[in-house]
Design an enzyme around this catalytic site. Structure first.
Site, PDB file in Angstrom:
ATOM      1  N   ASP A  59       0.842  -1.250  -0.043  1.00  0.00           N
ATOM      2  CA  ASP A  59       0.070   0.047   0.035  1.00  0.00           C
ATOM      3  C   ASP A  59       1.148   1.370  -0.014  1.00  0.00           C
ATOM      4  O   ASP A  59       1.443   1.676  -0.923  1.00  0.00           O
ATOM      5  CB  ASP A  59      -0.970  -0.016   1.160  1.00  0.00           C
ATOM      6  CG  ASP A  59      -2.014   0.885   1.121  1.00  0.00           C
ATOM      7  OD1 ASP A  59      -2.624   1.013   0.041  1.00  0.00           O
ATOM      8  OD2 ASP A  59      -2.074   1.412   2.315  1.00  0.00           O
ATOM      9  N   ASP A  91      -8.224  -7.544   6.630  1.00  0.00           N
ATOM     10  CA  ASP A  91      -9.045  -7.026   7.508  1.00  0.00           C
ATOM     11  C   ASP A  91      -9.556  -5.401   7.381  1.00  0.00           C
ATOM     12  O   ASP A  91      -8.801  -4.714   6.964  1.00  0.00           O
ATOM     13  CB  ASP A  91      -8.531  -7.291   8.994  1.00  0.00           C
ATOM     14  CG  ASP A  91      -7.578  -6.082   9.287  1.00  0.00           C
ATOM     15  OD1 ASP A  91      -6.582  -6.043   8.933  1.00  0.00           O
ATOM     16  OD2 ASP A  91      -7.890  -5.510  10.479  1.00  0.00           O
TER      17      ASP A  91
END
Ligand code: IMP
Ligand code: MG
Length: 182
Positions: free
Chosen positions: A110, A166
Site C-alpha cells: 500500500d 481486515d
C-alpha cells in the site's frame, strides 16, 4: 447467519482468481530459486502477520524448494482504513537472516512503508539474498519506493477485505477479496 454483515462489501477478486494469481507467482518464484539455490540451500520464508497468513499458506504449498518458515508482526497503528507512517515490530522473526536466502511474503503493498522497513531491517543482517513477494499492489497509494520482486496483481485504490485482509480485525477469513464501498 451470514458472514457478510456489511452490505457495503462488494466483490473484487474471487477465490478462483486468487488461486490463479498464486499459481503464477509460485511458478515464477520456483523458476528463479531453481537457478539460485545450491543443492544444500533453503529459503527462509518470512510471513507478515496477520494479513499474509492465507496468502502464505497457499503460496508456500506451491514451492518446490526447501524452506523454513518464520513470522513477523508489524504495526503502523490505527485500526481504520489508513495506516500511519510509523512502523513498529510487535513480534520479530526467531531465525537470523544472516547468510540465508530470505523471501518476505506480504499480502498487499500500500504505502510501501511496511516492506521498505522490513527490507532495510533484513538487509542490515547480511542475508545471502533478499526477495519480496506480494499478492496485491496498490500503486496509487505509494508513499515510499520499495522494490517488490514478485507481484500478483495491481489493484485500484479501494479498501480491500478478505483472504487475510481486515477492517478492524474483521473479515480476514473470507475466501474472496471484497472491497468496502464508501
Ligand atoms: P503499507 O501501507 O504498504 O505499509 O501496508 C501496510 C499494511 O496495511 C498491509 O500489509 C496490510 O496489512 C494493510 N493494508 C493495506 N491496504 C489494505 C487494504 O486495502 N485492506 C486491508 N488492509 C490493508
Ligand atoms: Mg500486512
Amino acid at each position: 447467519m451470514t458472514v457478510f454483515q456489511e452490505d457495503r462489501l462488494k466483490p473484487y477478486l474471487t477465490a478462483d482468481r486468487i488461486a490463479a494469481l498464486n499459481a503464477d507467482l509460485g511458478a515464477r518464484i520456483n523458476a528463479d530459486y531453481d537457478k539460485v539455490l545450491k543443492p544444500d540451500e533453503q529459503v527462509l520464508v518470512v510471513v507478515t502477520l496477520r494479513g499474509a497468513m492465507f496468502f502464505a499458506a497457499d503460496l508456500l504449498r506451491q514451492f518446490r524448494f526447501p524452506v523454513t518458515i518464520d513470522f513477523v508482526r508489524l504495526t503502523s497503528y490505527g485500526s481504520g482504513t489508513k495506516s500511519s507512517g510509523n512502523v513498529r515490530v510487535l513480534k520479530d522473526i526467531e531465525t537470523s537472516p544472516e547468510g540465508r536466502h530470505v523471501l518476505v511474503l506480504d499480502e498487499i503493498v500500500d504505502s510501501g512503508r511496511t516492506l521498505q522497513f522490513l527490507g532495510n531491517r533484513f538487509r542490515e543482517q547480511n542475508p545471502k539474498s533478499l526477495r519480496i513477494a506480494a499478492l496485491l499492489d496498490k500503486p496509487s497509494r505509494r508513499e515510499v519506493t520499495v522494490a517488490v520482486d514478485y507481484l500478483g496483481t495491481t489493484v485500484e485504490d479501494k479498501f480491500l477485505v478478505g483472504y487475510g485482509l481486515d477492517y478492524g480485525e474483521k473479515y480476514r477469513n473470507l475466501k474472496d477479496i471484497l472491497y468496502l464501498d464508501s
